[in-house]
Scaffold this active site. Sequence first.
Site, PDB file in Angstrom:
ATOM      1  N   GLY A 115       0.799  -1.223   0.000  1.00 49.66           N
ATOM      2  CA  GLY A 115       0.000   0.000   0.000  1.00 49.66           C
ATOM      3  C   GLY A 115       0.828   1.268   0.000  1.00 49.66           C
ATOM      4  O   GLY A 115       0.531   2.223  -0.731  1.00 49.66           O
ATOM      5  N   ASP A 132      -6.836   0.156   6.096  1.00 47.75           N
ATOM      6  CA  ASP A 132      -7.071  -0.925   7.065  1.00 47.75           C
ATOM      7  C   ASP A 132      -6.138  -2.076   6.700  1.00 47.75           C
ATOM      8  O   ASP A 132      -6.576  -3.138   6.271  1.00 47.75           O
ATOM      9  CB  ASP A 132      -8.541  -1.359   7.020  1.00 47.75           C
ATOM     10  CG  ASP A 132      -8.855  -2.433   8.055  1.00 47.75           C
ATOM     11  OD1 ASP A 132      -8.121  -2.524   9.064  1.00 47.75           O
ATOM     12  OD2 ASP A 132      -9.830  -3.183   7.854  1.00 47.75           O
TER      13      ASP A 132
END
Length: 251
Positions: A115, A132
Amino acid sequence: MNFPIDIREEAGVRTLHFGSDWIQGAMRIARPWRLELDYTREMMVSLLLRNDARFPRKVLLIGLGAASLTKFLYRYYPSAKLTVVEIEPRVVAAARQFFKLPEDPLRLNIVIADGAQYIAGNDKTYDLILVDGYDADARPGELDMLPFYQMCQASLNHNGVLAVNLLGRSRGHQASVERIKTAFNERALALPACDSGNVIALATNGDKLEIPLHKLKEQALELKEKTSLNLSPALTRLEQTKSCFGGMLTI
């Protein structure tokens, strides 16, 4: 990444685990679009921060898990284009096989990548970023560092919103919140920890945000009518934060 992926079922709820009892995601089998876990519902408070029928049109989700947030937005925001970045391809396979992750390349782009590296190498901007992402030991790594939050801020459109699941680690979440505030020029807040111990942080770009609490509650009621998602408990706890004073939410 070398960890087992376990799927369990109990009382009509299917859960995702990375080789431990720690729940990485959950789905009520009879209602697969529902947000089953408290913290996923609280992350959707971000939807109330912009009273715009076009919000959100472009969403970046970092961390897939059981695809709960992805499925909710896919179902109830049909004009939104979703990009999901997940580092572990086996999680994507499990989400497709066991958690009804939709196959729709026109609206849903699944990217296998780290990410932090993805956002660093990407010049696209988004209305909403949801973070998340955790490893098997519930560690966020680079996803909880100041450079990452600064990249999130730079990747948001004017008036964009960031929501982060901070997990309420044993050492506390305050340092994480301070990093987000630094990246967003103090335009951030943390909801009080929910029953699971998760702490949701919200941050905003653009114009200073001032919303009367009664207006937030009206928007929450509209969202409930549209999606059955009840954010009233989250708003009650939002009122406990320092960002709410005199009946006004200010970020």
